[in-house]
Enzyme design. Structure first.
Site, mmCIF file in Angstrom:
data_model
loop_
_atom_site.group_PDB
_atom_site.id
_atom_site.type_symbol
_atom_site.label_atom_id
_atom_site.label_comp_id
_atom_site.label_asym_id
_atom_site.label_seq_id
_atom_site.Cartn_x
_atom_site.Cartn_y
_atom_site.Cartn_z
ATOM 1 C CD GLU A 1 -11.982 5.714 3.846
ATOM 2 O OE1 GLU A 1 -11.562 5.021 4.784
ATOM 3 O OE2 GLU A 1 -11.273 6.035 2.885
ATOM 4 N NE ARG B 1 -2.587 0.917 3.514
ATOM 5 C CZ ARG B 1 -3.294 0.663 4.623
ATOM 6 N NH1 ARG B 1 -4.552 0.251 4.529
ATOM 7 N NH2 ARG B 1 -2.762 0.813 5.808
ATOM 8 C CE LYS C 1 -2.827 4.548 7.037
ATOM 9 N NZ LYS C 1 -4.272 4.585 7.252
#
Ligand code: PLP
Length: 340
Positions: free
Chosen positions: A219, A81, A183
């Protein structure tokens, strides 16, 4: 010797531990990296990260298992990620094998800081990278630093898992076709005002809608969302502006393979919210945090599982995943990395 800490009352906060990993990228290559006692970052006043927010991060944990081993959970997925975050931000990828090894080495160098089994506390691991040389014209930095720090954190829920109240947000955390799926620190900078405003108005979190149409559930600022239908199916939103939570992906596999629960990943219209039996947030920090009530501009949606406790399906999922992480339940191949 384990540190003399009141583990059960430790907050979710930072404290300086013994060692951190540091590697530098310069002239197109990463150096060997090292563990250092210096907890301060030394960079240019004009560093790319300070001017144009060129930075991304990861988060995972180390645990003490029931039989006294120290382990971490799926660090390979954090490496993958972070690689996609780096590619999207024009930053150099820190190679996967080296990322995983550095995580293991950093935990090992701070082994006395890993909270004991049963305390509810864990060792939080924070890999991060930033542009470190001077950049004033808008462009990617030429030099980068990759670091891993660890800090012990207390139980997310002190005195039992308690449902929270969230609101449907008017603001967005990410743009359509933006950076919602990586992220990046910048996504968090975007959400800080909104989370403080939510808290000032009595809500624990903001539930974001899809930024293009404000129709579908996405989210929260730092956790993915799970729903359970009245007939016991696990449903989770599908969107390319959601951050791919490793906890969510693991829970989906646990639901299917361990609990025989049917799983659907699909768009979830906000009009469907009143139809679900259970709802919760998921992420590394809390594993699953149940939602008892959702407020949509004054309209209250009371989740049937209520404000007293987590619903039965999310409870079972939470217990199974934490059991796997703590070594009480046999893990799928490759999920647990043993450190000691
Ligand atoms: C980190 C993060 C999550 C949770 O991901 P995990 O890998 O499960 O910890 C969810 N949403 C956002 C926006 C995040 O940054």
């Amino acid at each position: 010797m384990a540190k003399n800490i009141d583990w059960a009352n430790l907050p979710f906060g930072y404290q300086v531990t013994d060692k951190r990993f540091v590697a530098n990228y310069k002239n197109g290559a990463w150096d060997a990296g090292e563990l250092t006692s210096d907890a301060t970052v030394h960079i240019s006043e004009c560093a790319g990260v300070l001017q144009y927010a060129q930075t991304c991060f990861e988060g995972l944990k180390a645990y003490t298992t029931k039989d006294g081993r120290i382990v971490t959970f799926r660090p390979d997925l954090n490496a993958d990620r972070m690689a996609s975050s780096c590619e999207r931000l024009e930053m150099p990828v820190f190679p996967k094998e080296r990322f995983v090894q550095a995580v293991l080495d950093t935990v090992k160098a701070n082994i006395d800081w890993v909270p004991p089994f049963g305390s509810g506390a864990t060792l939080y691991i924070r890999p991060y990278m930033f542009g470190s040389n001077a950049v004033i014209g808008v462009k990617p930095a030429d030099e980068y630093q990759f670091r891993i720090l660890v800090t012990p954190v207390g139980p997310y829920f002190k005195g039992g898992v308690k449902p929270i109240v969230v609101r449907i947000s008017d603001l967005d955390r990410a743009a359509p076709h933006g950076t919602g799926d990586i992220k990046a620190g910048l996504n968090y900078a975007m959400s800080l005002h909104n989370i403080m405003d939510a808290h000032r108005n009595g809500f624990a979190e903001n539930m974001y809608l899809d930024p293009a149409t404000h129709t579908y559930i996405e989210e929260t600022g730092g956790a993915n969302i799970l729903f359970v239908t009245k007939d016991g199916k696990l449903v989770t939103p599908k969107s390319n502006s959601i951050l791919p939570s490793i906890t969510r992906r693991s829970l989906i596999q646990v639901a299917k393979d361990y609990l025989g629960i049917e799983v659907e990943e699909r768009k979830i219209n906000k009009n469907e919210l009143a139809d679900f039996a259970e709802c919760g947030l998921c992420g590394t920090a809390a594993v699953i945090s149940p939602i008892g009530k959702i407020v949509d501009h004054g309209t209250e949606i009371n989740v049937p599982s209520g404000m007293e406790e987590i619903g039965p399906v999310l409870k079972k999922l939470r217990e199974t995943l934490t059991g796997i992480q703590m070594g009480e339940i046999k893990a799928p191949e490759g999920w647990i990395y043993e450190i000691k």
